[in-house]
Design an enzyme around this catalytic site. Structure first.
Site, short mmCIF file in Angstrom:
data_model
loop_
_atom_site.label_atom_id
_atom_site.label_comp_id
_atom_site.label_asym_id
_atom_site.label_seq_id
_atom_site.Cartn_x
_atom_site.Cartn_y
_atom_site.Cartn_z
N TRP A 289 -3.25 -2.36 -1.39
CA TRP A 289 -2.98 -3.70 -1.95
C TRP A 289 -3.62 -4.63 -0.95
O TRP A 289 -3.16 -4.74 0.19
CB TRP A 289 -1.47 -3.87 -2.07
CG TRP A 289 -0.98 -5.28 -2.18
CD1 TRP A 289 -0.68 -6.12 -1.14
CD2 TRP A 289 -0.68 -6.00 -3.37
NE1 TRP A 289 -0.21 -7.31 -1.64
CE2 TRP A 289 -0.21 -7.28 -2.99
CE3 TRP A 289 -0.78 -5.70 -4.73
CZ2 TRP A 289 0.17 -8.24 -3.92
CZ3 TRP A 289 -0.40 -6.66 -5.64
CH2 TRP A 289 0.07 -7.92 -5.24
N LYS B 124 5.70 -11.14 -16.14
CA LYS B 124 5.49 -11.34 -14.71
C LYS B 124 4.33 -12.28 -14.43
O LYS B 124 4.37 -13.08 -13.52
CB LYS B 124 5.27 -9.99 -14.02
CG LYS B 124 5.18 -10.06 -12.51
CD LYS B 124 6.52 -10.44 -11.90
CE LYS B 124 6.43 -10.75 -10.43
NZ LYS B 124 7.58 -11.55 -9.97
N ASN C 110 -0.57 1.21 6.47
CA ASN C 110 0.14 0.12 5.77
C ASN C 110 0.62 -0.85 6.82
O ASN C 110 1.02 -0.44 7.91
CB ASN C 110 1.38 0.64 5.04
CG ASN C 110 1.03 1.48 3.84
OD1 ASN C 110 -0.13 1.61 3.48
ND2 ASN C 110 2.04 2.05 3.22
N GLY C 111 0.66 -2.14 6.47
CA GLY C 111 1.15 -3.14 7.42
C GLY C 111 0.01 -4.07 7.81
O GLY C 111 -1.04 -4.10 7.17
N GLU D 19 16.22 -23.63 -7.94
CA GLU D 19 15.78 -22.23 -7.94
C GLU D 19 16.97 -21.30 -8.25
O GLU D 19 16.84 -20.34 -9.00
CB GLU D 19 15.14 -21.89 -6.58
CG GLU D 19 14.75 -20.44 -6.38
CD GLU D 19 13.79 -19.89 -7.42
OE1 GLU D 19 13.25 -20.65 -8.24
OE2 GLU D 19 13.60 -18.65 -7.43
N LYS E 135 17.11 -18.72 -11.46
CA LYS E 135 17.34 -17.27 -11.32
C LYS E 135 18.46 -16.83 -12.26
O LYS E 135 18.36 -15.81 -12.93
CB LYS E 135 17.75 -16.91 -9.88
CG LYS E 135 16.69 -16.84 -8.83
CD LYS E 135 15.70 -15.72 -8.97
CE LYS E 135 14.54 -16.12 -9.84
NZ LYS E 135 13.41 -16.77 -9.23
N CYS F 263 0.83 -1.19 0.00
CA CYS F 263 0.00 0.00 0.00
C CYS F 263 0.87 1.25 0.00
O CYS F 263 2.03 1.23 0.37
CB CYS F 263 -0.86 0.01 1.25
SG CYS F 263 -1.66 -1.55 1.57
N HIS G 1 26.39 -39.87 -13.39
CA HIS G 1 25.64 -40.69 -14.35
C HIS G 1 25.48 -39.98 -15.70
O HIS G 1 24.61 -40.35 -16.48
CB HIS G 1 24.28 -41.08 -13.76
CG HIS G 1 24.42 -41.90 -12.51
ND1 HIS G 1 24.88 -43.19 -12.52
CD2 HIS G 1 24.24 -41.58 -11.21
CE1 HIS G 1 24.94 -43.65 -11.29
NE2 HIS G 1 24.57 -42.69 -10.46
N ARG H 171 4.00 0.54 -7.37
CA ARG H 171 4.06 -0.52 -6.35
C ARG H 171 2.90 -1.51 -6.49
O ARG H 171 2.90 -2.55 -5.84
CB ARG H 171 3.98 0.12 -4.96
CG ARG H 171 5.15 1.01 -4.65
CD ARG H 171 4.84 1.89 -3.48
NE ARG H 171 4.55 1.11 -2.29
CZ ARG H 171 5.44 0.76 -1.41
NH1 ARG H 171 6.69 1.12 -1.57
NH2 ARG H 171 5.11 0.06 -0.36
N GLU I 274 17.38 -16.93 -16.04
CA GLU I 274 16.38 -16.01 -16.54
C GLU I 274 16.86 -14.57 -16.60
O GLU I 274 16.41 -13.83 -17.46
CB GLU I 274 15.04 -16.12 -15.78
CG GLU I 274 15.07 -15.72 -14.34
CD GLU I 274 13.68 -15.76 -13.71
OE1 GLU I 274 13.59 -16.05 -12.52
OE2 GLU I 274 12.69 -15.48 -14.40
C1 F6R Z 1 10.76 -16.97 -12.04
C2 F6R Z 1 9.34 -16.73 -11.91
C3 F6R Z 1 8.40 -17.68 -12.57
C4 F6R Z 1 7.09 -17.81 -11.79
C5 F6R Z 1 6.07 -18.64 -12.57
C6 F6R Z 1 4.81 -18.85 -11.79
O1 F6R Z 1 11.51 -16.03 -11.35
O2 F6R Z 1 8.91 -15.78 -11.33
O3 F6R Z 1 8.98 -18.92 -12.77
O4 F6R Z 1 7.37 -18.40 -10.56
O5 F6R Z 1 5.78 -18.01 -13.78
O6 F6R Z 1 4.20 -17.65 -11.47
P1 F6R Z 1 3.13 -17.55 -10.33
O7 F6R Z 1 3.83 -17.84 -9.05
O8 F6R Z 1 2.62 -16.15 -10.41
O9 F6R Z 1 2.08 -18.58 -10.62
#
Ligand code: F6R
Length: 611
Positions: free
Chosen positions: A76, A606, A102-103, A484, A488, A2, A507, A27, A491
């Site tokens: 939010w 995103k 906020n919070g 993970e 990171k 928020c 293997h 935000r 990507e």
């Molecule tokens: C990688 C990343 C993606 C998401 C994936 C699922 O950094 O952000 O791999 O994790 O697209 O997205 P959500 O969690 O929004 O379903």
């Protein structure tokens, strides 16, 4: 998260509030509102609605043109869905007080019950609404005093600004674990949750510390600490430009979000644990003892980073709740005709709550009669709406495409669920549960320590950023986190990165380990650390360059690898939350070194709302 703006001066307040809120739009938010003292100081007028600021602007065209004092908010949603009623500002029963916040007020249920017993009437589903009613209850002619008394009764996090009809020309604000700044003007003063909201008017600010309370008029700003003593604040001159200020001075949103993890994790835990008795409290879900005792199979389904959180979830739930858990990529699960029935629990993890494949997998599970529980960050998202139960992660909006704080808060949700299920199913070891809950509570501070020592990672990134290919290896939970780390790096830096179960290298993949290839070796799992060291020796024997991540105090690695980044000690089960942080930093610094678009990597979005 928020956004908050407050204004007190000689100009029209409404346009200033709306313009300040617009500066916080980046935000993310789902509703917005303002409250002002009308020009005659005869009443507080509130205008708030669901949706974007543009809508609020249109409906506020001739709203209180003569007001010179007010507060504004972009919300939010956390407690309560995004709608007009839950939007801030919130007011008390008499319309004398308006509050933006906020919070999360952790003890809002208890406060709400108490206030209702005192005759207060609530309109919204929010935790925030307890604030105006509490202040109304405690007010005896001095707003500053009422706010001070109110905050002694609060548990949780807050940045709040309060407007009072009986005291025009005064705003009182307070902060605890949620940012708030004062903007110093000439015959006018401002409050905001973030600096960008102030920059059009002033660059002179006071950055408030936890526990501080502000008494603001148009010509004077008094700041008090938690004990009520006046504090001499230093003026902080902002020399960033607006775009930088949105990132709170960080170069990228991703780095900002990596640094927000301690706060985000505290919010995920807020009000949900009682370490003294080893209990997790998930009042928001309906999955009760009876249903949980009948569950004989759990599926976890998700995509990408969220899927990686699910892999950790499998370890945690199997260990604690003693139920077999399968983890499935959502785009696979939806088409593979899974065996499910009413005794199956399907945990669906999604930051956005809108990922098309995850939503489809969840609907498939529902069609098969399974009970669905969503772990998501976005209130009222499609997945949250369709699931039988929802556990929100409270990470706050994540803007960088690469997920960081969403992942660690998803891990936190996995621990909470595992412990919750164990207690309800009678498989809990109470002493271990207490230890784990204390461990969970300590994780945010430990991440802060890792972030302070980020230079080892930065140096490693500078040295190896031009590599073509890299490997992330680990065993057990470390393998889940290695996946993970590799994602990171891929990507955002576009370096080929492959995660492997360390014992599996020989293997086939070992053929790719040649001189100088960077290998990130995770060695956080105490019970198999010796096995892991043997695997590290295998890659060292092929002249790989190894950066190991290991718990502090474990010195056995220094002679074996090229570099060790030590992690604060924690229970092995909780180590993923710490081990991922240096990997996030590594990906970030490598991407920066290579000149990549960190926040918006090529080809990625995103929220993936298409199949
Ligand atoms: C990688 C990343 C993606 C998401 C994936 C699922 O950094 O952000 O791999 O994790 O697209 O997205 P959500 O969690 O929004 O379903």
């Amino acid at each position: 998260m928020c956004g908050i703006v407050g204004y007190l001066g000689h100009q029209q307040a409404v346009p200033i509030l709306l313009e300040g809120l617009a500066r916080l739009e980046y935000r993310g938010y789902d509703s917005a509102g303002v409250a002002v003292l009308d020009g005659n100081d005869s009443m507080i007028q509130v205008k708030k609605q669901k949706g974007k600021l543009a809508g609020l602007k249109t409906s506020s065209n001739d709203f209180c043109l003569n007001a010179v004092c007010g507060i504004g908010h972009t919300r939010w949603a956390t407690h309560g869905r995004p709608n007009d009623v839950n939007a801030h500002p919130h007011t008390d029963c008499t319309g004398k007080f308006a509050v933006v916040h906020n919070g999360i007020i952790e003890n809002y249920m208890a406060l709400r019950d108490w206030l209702i017993s005192r005759g207060h009437v609530f309109n919204s589903e929010t935790d925030t609404e307890v604030l105006p009613h509490l202040i109304e209850e405690l007010y005896a002619g001095d707003l500053l005093e009422a706010v001070r008394r109110a905050i002694t009764k609060l548990q949780g996090s807050y940045a709040m600004v309060v407007l009072c009809l009986d005291e025009p020309g005064r705003l009182v604000a307070a902060r605890h674990d949620s940012p708030l700044v004062v903007g110093l003007g000439d015959g006018e003063n401002f409050l905001a949750s973030d600096i960008p909201a102030l920059l059009k008017h002033t660059r002179r600010t006071y950055i408030l510390e936890d526990g501080e309370v502000v008494d603001l008029t148009s010509t004077e700003v008094k700041v008090f600490n938690g004990s009520g003593d006046a504090v001499e604040k230093k003026v902080f001159e902002v020399n960033w430009e607006a775009e930088q200020a949105e990132k709170n001075g960080y170069e990228h949103f991703m780095l900002k979000e990596i640094h927000e993890q301690p706060r985000a994790l505290r919010d995920t835990l807020a009000g949900r644990i009682n370490p003294e008795v080893g209990k997790v409290i998930l009042n928001e879900i309906t999955l009760d003892e009876e249903k949980l005792k009948n569950i004989n199979k759990i599926y976890i389904t998700a995509c990408g980073t969220a899927y990686h959180a699910g892999l950790v979830g499998k370890h945690v739930m199997e260990k604690m709740a003693r139920v077999p858990v399968e983890v499935d990529i959502a785009s696979e699960l939806r088409y593979r005709n899974p065996i499910m029935d009413k005794n199956t629990l399907v945990v669906v993890i999604s930051q956005s709550g809108e990922t098309a494949d995850t939503l489809a997998a969840m609907r498939e599970a529902k069609r098969n009669g399974a009970w669905t529980l969503a772990v998501t960050n976005v209130v009222d998202s499609s997945i949250a709406r369709d699931a039988d139960d929802v556990l929100y992660t409270w990470a706050g909006p994540e803007i960088a495409v690469a997920s960081t704080k969403a992942y660690t808060t998803q891990l936190m949700a996995m621990y909470l669920l595992g412990l919750y299920m164990a207690e309800k199913r009678g498989t809990q070891n109470v002493e271990e549960a207490k230890e784990l809950l204390i461990g969970l509570r300590e994780l945010p501070d430990k991440i802060e320590t890792i972030l302070k020592n980020g230079n080892i990672i930065k140096d490693f990134a500078a040295q190896y950023c031009s590599c073509q290919s890299s490997f992330f290896i680990g065993r057990g939970l470390d393998h889940a986190v290695a996946l993970e780390g590799a994602l990171k790096l891929k990507e955002i830096s576009y370096i080929h990165a492959e995660a492997y179960a360390a014992g599996e290298l020989k293997h086939g993949t070992l053929a790719l380990i040649v001189e100088g290839v960077p290998v990130i070796a995770l060695a956080t799992q105490q019970d198999i650390i010796e096995k892991m060291i043997s695997n590290i020796k295998e890659v060292k024997a092929r002249d790989a360059t190894v950066l190991a991540l290991a718990p502090e105090g474990y010195t056995g690695l220094e002679q074996v690898v090229d570099q060790v980044a030590y992690l604060p000690q924690t229970h092995s089960l909780l180590a993923p939350v710490l081990a991922v942080v240096p990997q996030q930093l590594l990906a970030y610094y490598m991407a920066v070194e290579r000149g990549c678009e960190v926040d918006q990597p090529r080809n990625l979005a995103k929220s993936v709302t298409v199949e």
